[in-house]
Design an enzyme around this catalytic site. Structure first.
Site, mmCIF file in Angstrom:
data_model
loop_
_atom_site.group_PDB
_atom_site.id
_atom_site.type_symbol
_atom_site.label_atom_id
_atom_site.label_comp_id
_atom_site.label_asym_id
_atom_site.label_seq_id
_atom_site.Cartn_x
_atom_site.Cartn_y
_atom_site.Cartn_z
ATOM 1 N N SER A 105 0.796 -1.173 0.042
ATOM 2 C CA SER A 105 0.230 0.142 -0.143
ATOM 3 C C SER A 105 0.802 1.301 -0.140
ATOM 4 O O SER A 105 1.936 1.482 0.599
ATOM 5 C CB SER A 105 -0.800 0.130 1.247
ATOM 6 O OG SER A 105 -1.534 1.343 1.286
ATOM 7 N N GLN A 145 -19.802 9.584 -10.281
ATOM 8 C CA GLN A 145 -20.787 9.828 -9.407
ATOM 9 C C GLN A 145 -20.245 11.130 -8.690
ATOM 10 O O GLN A 145 -19.263 11.563 -8.311
ATOM 11 C CB GLN A 145 -21.166 9.034 -8.368
ATOM 12 C CG GLN A 145 -22.211 9.248 -7.416
ATOM 13 C CD GLN A 145 -22.630 8.207 -6.421
ATOM 14 O OE1 GLN A 145 -21.878 7.619 -5.441
ATOM 15 N NE2 GLN A 145 -23.839 7.573 -6.847
ATOM 16 N N LEU A 162 -16.940 15.827 2.405
ATOM 17 C CA LEU A 162 -18.495 15.424 2.138
ATOM 18 C C LEU A 162 -19.341 15.580 3.372
ATOM 19 O O LEU A 162 -18.867 15.245 4.607
ATOM 20 C CB LEU A 162 -18.156 13.818 1.975
ATOM 21 C CG LEU A 162 -19.443 13.028 2.003
ATOM 22 C CD1 LEU A 162 -20.434 13.442 0.621
ATOM 23 C CD2 LEU A 162 -19.522 11.489 2.136
ATOM 24 N N ARG A 183 -28.414 9.868 -5.852
ATOM 25 C CA ARG A 183 -27.483 10.884 -5.867
ATOM 26 C C ARG A 183 -27.312 11.701 -7.303
ATOM 27 O O ARG A 183 -27.229 12.987 -7.445
ATOM 28 C CB ARG A 183 -26.056 10.339 -5.840
ATOM 29 C CG ARG A 183 -26.071 10.116 -4.255
ATOM 30 C CD ARG A 183 -24.659 9.265 -3.990
ATOM 31 N NE ARG A 183 -24.620 9.349 -2.579
ATOM 32 C CZ ARG A 183 -23.824 8.345 -1.986
ATOM 33 N NH1 ARG A 183 -22.800 7.790 -2.544
ATOM 34 N NH2 ARG A 183 -23.973 8.302 -0.671
ATOM 35 N N GLU A 217 -13.316 0.019 -5.110
ATOM 36 C CA GLU A 217 -13.590 1.082 -5.928
ATOM 37 C C GLU A 217 -12.891 0.876 -7.408
ATOM 38 O O GLU A 217 -13.421 1.280 -8.404
ATOM 39 C CB GLU A 217 -13.410 2.453 -5.353
ATOM 40 C CG GLU A 217 -14.091 3.626 -6.250
ATOM 41 C CD GLU A 217 -14.063 4.827 -5.517
ATOM 42 O OE1 GLU A 217 -14.047 4.817 -4.282
ATOM 43 O OE2 GLU A 217 -14.359 5.648 -6.324
#
Ligand code: FAD
Ligand code: SF4
Ligand code: F3S
Ligand code: FES
Lengths: 156, 585, 247, 113
Positions: free
Chosen positions: B37, B231, B243, B288, B380
């Site tokens: 990572s 999105q 957010l 959304r 994702e």
């Protein structure tokens, strides 16, 4: 810079990189460890000074306890010696010491009671009892106890 | 170059990567698992997810309803076999997390609590206050610590997949603290590298979401699927893009324009519901894409509020009361207070739509396998075609879990009876990466500034591939991104040292984003219809005859990419009308 | 939008080229509402691409951007320029080795975190098919605060005892152990006690309380540590003076 | 790593801290009055003698002094470390012995009354 710095050339057992094992570096000197100045670190931030002030109260409290032991010694030795002890208390040095001990013991008490809410949170049902209530209760108990002792000692 | 031989490599230690690693370790304790990572696992962007994770658990809910919501929410671009698998696995995965200690909110009787979410007809979103992703990530990370077979390579930046003999057999990665390249040889590689929202200027995504995983797979020959579906989240802070979770509306927050009107009723999401009584799949609980699009229309009509941070609409939560806000939306209150100076208990907060999530990604099937043997993807960065043209809030966190685990099982299957590795061939591939990096360091004819290029890319994406798109705009976007990719060859690397060289990593990330941006714009240009998050002013209708298909973009070296299509899998729900008018039962 | 010229003094160190760390001075025009991280980003983008630091979320939740700002450990994405006047001094987190510039090596913390077994060790294991472990809102609340740790390590940079005695397991890792100990589903306390009630565990803490003062997530590690001390003392007396009380 | 025996030291320290907080300020106040020349009746030889002569009095006095001494000694030990004195074992031995000596003296004097 004013601050001691030293290089870490693979020393410092506690800070050796852990998993995954890392191979040697490409040159360069490696991470830099900035040592904590062992005797002056508490000047770095006011919160450390407050902490040290709290800790230092123990010197006065400890010394005061020694005074109490001495008093007890004189009490055991009979009335004349006890009276002499009481008289000795009146010296200017003793008065100054008392003032310091008084301040220290109050500071200790305040920090201690403030800490109770952290050390012993109480959950009633779902909610936690507000911390200030726990500390506040300690203050109230402290005041009551002190008044009782003063009363028993014949101050009022 | 040092070689690390292992059984499986996972690229990415966010929710998806960690779930994969645990599944591998649990299934076969003898496997050697390398978890790479570029950030320490708990810094992965899964930590930012707020609202929650959907899974059928309550008696009034059913798999069929979750199915219908997901397929309809995705505007029928979801593969229905995938949705079917997903909804059934979802509650198991969420329960598994519960068993690992995730602090889900609870009902009075001690069972798990659920909250309503946009586009869902029942309350089925499991939540941990408004830090659901944070708790999921930390629960997974902490759980992973008990498995000795998971060897973490934290702060290793993965560069290129090693493909030989038509199979993916490893990856090259740079140890960030030394600048040294390593190659990982493995029988299977799983990419869990997260999204690519950073292509856009206003995004809820963290700095690390630069699509490296997608670009890596793309360059190695695996197609990117449905990348044009980006999105927008309707409620982001106008300055930082942070957010404010959909749960704001789930709990009863309302959206108003400068006239105080709840404008969503004007865009097919009415009739207006009473304030403080949110009704599922209606008004503020519309999906959304619709809610974000309504903002755009309000903007055109001049109904938005002009603030010092630009044009906004207002999210009003005052009627929820301080107690509920503190209990259910503490993070939202904190964010609004510190970054905007607005106390949501006392005032409405200005918000605007911000880029949030990539529906598209590395093309995978329901087994989480990509078309490239040995390469799997989850999270994702993958497009397993669960979310279709528009993801429903709270499906993604579960997707990480369900397909993270699935990828692990598929990888184990794949590893059985593989032919031996041709180490020399892999070494040669790894050399190529090394040369690529060397070239960056030795480049002397650089003329382009990296931050300048990055800004141009972001502006292009916002302007030409934003909420509403047109032929000319997209064509301009495709050309511009092409130009930027060409100019990228001349970017100057200022910092030429080895240790933690973020100048270098940002440059590599820019390269990934440009690859992703190509796929987004090319895919969007080719899709001449409006569906879910992809809205074309020149083709305002959905076109099931021509475009009930997935866009597949293939890398072609320096040449323009090849666009192909793949049919959508329909099992039981033929394309219908997306209805958020509150008339449904 | 109001703008302001911000002066910053940032500690630089690159092991490839430097033998010493030094402060570099920057001047950068910022917007009044910005955080320190925004200023750093602007410096990196427009003045000096070789400046290095970690960040990701810009919303105080990923825990990567901890640094010393005017001597105080802070998340730079949550430290507002409006709260500072004059030159802002930025240094890497104290008590951790500096890898480069503002980037420190967290290996020690990562190792300690792992050592305290911060995962659920179920009291009564049961299969997933039997559903969730029941846990009432009150039982959840009992440990919830300690789940909020974002592993930002500010508390380690603040705790002088960690600075003076690097072996100390430290506030965040101990708090996380406490988090699981307090969880009604967990039965692993005895195992964890072997580590956290050791000499390097909670007993190095002298209750300075700085950890809780700087914690951006309101975990209150100081509270967790004092609770652990009391519980560990009770354990000790039960084990040694009242052998019939325990085991 | 094994569990530490620190509780033997820490528990009396914590108890002592509590005792100090509750009792010492008011006791200092009393002797301070004496130092200022106003000896409260409770501090007279007879009352003190009576108090220290009773079983409960002995217990209270011993408890307060011993615990406070212990608590102060332990805190001083940590403070020495914080001040940079690294000879922790030596410091600890000296201070704990001193506290123990004080407590023994207290017990001896009390038994003589
Ligand atoms: C603000 C916000 C709120 C959200 N809220 C919700 C919600 O309420 N419900 C919901 O269902 N979904 C939500 N989402 C979506 C969801 O959180 C994400 O889609 C999901 O967390 C992605 O997880 P991931 O594991 O795929 O990727 P990430 O968590 O982003 O992890 C990516 C990993 O890949 C690694 N990586 C990337 N590139 C490289 C490289 N080159 N080399 C090595 N490693 C690399 C990174 O280090 C990281 O570990 C939200 C998203 C955002 C941004
Ligand atoms: S306890 Fe607080 S300060 Fe310490 S690491 Fe956790 S969040 Fe950061
Ligand atoms: S600052 Fe350190 S000494 Fe204890 S209370 Fe916090 S861990
Ligand atoms: S950038 Fe994530 S905590 Fe600051």
């Amino acid at each position: 810079m004013g601050e001691e710095m030293s290089r870490n050339l693979g020393a410092g057992a506690a800070r050796e990189p852990q998993s995954p094992p890392r191979a040697g570096r490409v040159g360069g000197a490696g991470p830099l460890i900035r040592e904590v100045p062992p005797t002056t670190w508490f000047f770095r931030h006011p919160r450390y000074l407050r902490y040290m002030a709290r800790e230092i109260t123990c010197i006065f409290v400890g010394a005061y306890c020694v005074l109490l032991v001495l008093g007890l010694h004189s009490l055991a030795a009979g009335q004349p010696s006890y009276e002499a002890f009481l008289v000795a208390l009146r010296s200017p040095a003793s008065i100054i010491f008392h003032l310091l001990a008084l301040a220290a013991s109050f500071y200790h008490a305040a920090t201690w009671f403030n800490a109770t809410q952290k050390a012993m949170p109480i959950q009633l049902g779902e909610e936690f009892v507000p911390g200030n209530l726990i500390s506040g209760a300690h203050y109230v108990a402290w005041a009551a106890l002190s008044i009782v002792i003063l009363f028993l000692a014949g101050v009022f | 170059m040092e070689t690390i031989s292992t059984d499986v490599v996972i690229i990415g230690a966010g929710g998806a990567g960690l779930r994969t690693a645990i599944a591998l370790a649990e299934t076969d304790p003898k496997l050697r698992i390398a978890l790479i990572s570029k950030v320490y696992p708990m810094r992965s962007h899964t930590c930012a997810a707020e609202g929650g994770a959907a899974g059928v658990i309550k008696p009034d809910d059913s798999f069929d309803m979750h199915f219908d919501d997901t397929v309809g929410g995705g505007d029928w671009l979801s593969d229905q076999d995938c949705v079917e698998y997903f909804i059934r696995e979802a509650p198991k995965e969420l329960l598994q997390l519960e068993h690992w200690g995730c602090p889900w909110n609870r009902e009075a009787d001690g069972s798990v609590a659920v909250r309503p979410f946009g586009g869902m007809q029942k309350k089925r979103t499991w939540f941990a206050a408004d830090k659901s992703g944070f708790h999921i990530l930390h629960t997974l990370f902490q759980t992973s610590l008990q498995f000795p077979s998971i060897i973490r390579y934290d702060e290793y930046y993965a560069l290129d997949l090693l493909v030989d003999d038509g199979r993916c057999q490893g990856v090259t990665a740079m140890e960030m603290r030394s600048g040294q390249l390593r190659q990982f040889h493995a029988k299977a590689v799983i990419i869990a590298g997260g999204g690519a929202g950073r292509m856009f200027p206003f995004s809820t995504n963290g700095a690390i979401k630069t699509g490296d995983g997608m670009a890596m797979a793309y360059r190695a020959g695996a197609p990117l699927k449905d990348m044009e579906f980006v999105q927008y989240h309707p409620t982001g802070l106008p300055n930082t893009g942070s957010l404010l979770t959909e749960a704001c509306r789930g709990e009863g927050g309302i959206l108003v324009n400068k006239n105080g009107r709840r404008y969503l009723q004007d865009y097919g999401m009415g009739p207006e519901t009473p304030v403080g009584q949110p009704q599922l799949k209606t008004m503020e609980l519309g999906p959304r894409d619709r809610v974000s699009q309504a903002y755009w229309h309000e903007l055109q009509k001049g109904n938005t509020v002009t603030t010092q941070w630009g044009e906004c609409v207002m999210l009003d939560m005052r009627h929820l009361g301080e107690k509920k806000i503190n209990e259910r939306l503490p993070l939202v209150r904190e964010l609004a207070a510190s970054y905007l100076g607005v106390d949501i208990v006392k005032d409405p907060v200005p918000i605007r739509p911000v880029v949030h999530y990539m529906m598209g990604g590395i093309s995978t099937n329901t087994q989480a396998a990509t078309p490239l043997p040995g390469l799997f993807a989850a999270g994702e960065c993958a497009c397993v075609s669960l979310n279709g043209a528009n993801r429903l809030g709270s499906n993604s966190l579960v997707e990480l879990l369900v397909f993270g685990r699935r990828a692990a099982l598929s990888a184990i299957e794949h590893m059985q009876g593989l032919p031996a590795t041709n180490t020399a061939a892999l070494n040669a591939r790894a050399e190529a990466t090394q040369l690529r990096i060397r070239e960056l360091f030795s480049r002397t004819d650089g003329t382009e500034s990296m931050s300048g290029l990055r800004k141009e890319m972001m502006d292009t994406m916002e302007k030409n591939a934003g909420i509403y798109r047109t032929e000319e705009g997209l064509q301009e976007g495709v050309d511009k991104i092409d130009e930027l990719r060409e100019r990228y060859q001349r970017v100057i690397l200022t910092d030429k040292t080895n240790v933690f060289n973020t100048d270098l990593f940002q440059m590599l990330e820019l390269g990934s984003m440009l690859d992703c941006a190509t796929a987004v714009t090319v895919g969007a240009l080719a899709r001449k219809e409006s569906r879910g998050a992809h809205q074309r002013l020149d083709y305002p209708e959905r076109d099931d005859k021509n475009f009930l298909r997935h866009t597949m973009v293939y890398h072609q070296g320096q040449a323009a990419p090849r666009v192909d299509y793949l049919d959508v899998v329909i099992t039981k729900s033929p394309p219908g009308v997306r209805d958020y008018s509150g008339d449904h039962k | 939008m109001k703008e302001r010229l911000v002066q910053m003094e940032i500690l630089r160190y690159n092991p490839d080229t430097d033998t010493e760390a030094y402060f570099q001075h920057y001047e950068v025009v910022c917007q009044e509402e910005w955080v320190v991280l925004d200023a750093l980003n602007k410096i990196k983008e427009t003045i000096d691409p070789t400046l290095n630091y970690r960040w990701s979320c810009h919303m105080a939740v990923c825990g990567s951007c901890g640094m010393m700002i005017n001597g105080d450990p802070k998340l730079s994405c949550h430290t507002f320029l409006r709260d500072y006047a004059g030159v802002i001094r930025v240094e890497p987190l104290a008590h951790f080795p500096i890898e480069r510039d503002l980037v420190t090596a967290p290996d020690d913390f990562m190792e300690k975190l792992k050592r305290v077994k911060p995962y659920l060790i179920p009291k009564a294991p049961k299969p997933i098919s039997e559903g969730e472990y029941k846990q009432t809102p009150a039982q959840l609340k009992r440990y919830h605060q300690f789940t909020l740790c974002i592993n930002c390590m500010l508390c380690y940079a603040a705790c002088p005892e960690y600075g003076l005695t690097p072996k100390f397991i430290g506030p965040a890792a101990l708090s996380l152990a406490h988090r699981y100990n307090q969880d009604s589903r967990d039965g692993g306390r005895d195992e964890r006690q072997e580590i956290i009630a050791s000499k390097e565990g909670v007993w190095e803490c002298t209750f300075v309380g700085a950890c809780s003062e700087v914690c951006p997530a309101h975990v209150d590690p100081a509270s967790a540590l004092q609770q652990i001390k009391i519980a560990s003392s009770i354990d000790w007396f039960q084990e040694h003076l009242m052998p019939w009380g325990k085991k | 790593m094994a569990k530490s025996n620190k509780p033997i030291i820490w528990f009396p320290f914590a108890a002592g801290g509590t005792v100090i907080a509750f009792f010492i300020p008011v006791i200092v106040l009393l002797t301070f009055m004496a130092a200022l020349g106003y000896v409260p009746t409770g501090l007279s030889y007879d009352s003190m003698r009576a108090f220290a002569g009773s079983g409960i009095g002995k217990l209270v006095i011993f408890g307060v002094i011993a615990l406070s001494l212990w608590s102060s000694a332990h805190r001083l030990r940590c403070t020495c470390y914080d001040f940079g004195l690294r000879a922790d074992t030596l410091v600890a031995n000296v201070l704990y012995l001193a506290a123990a000596a004080g407590s023994i003296a207290t017990a001896v004097y009390l038994l003589r009354i």
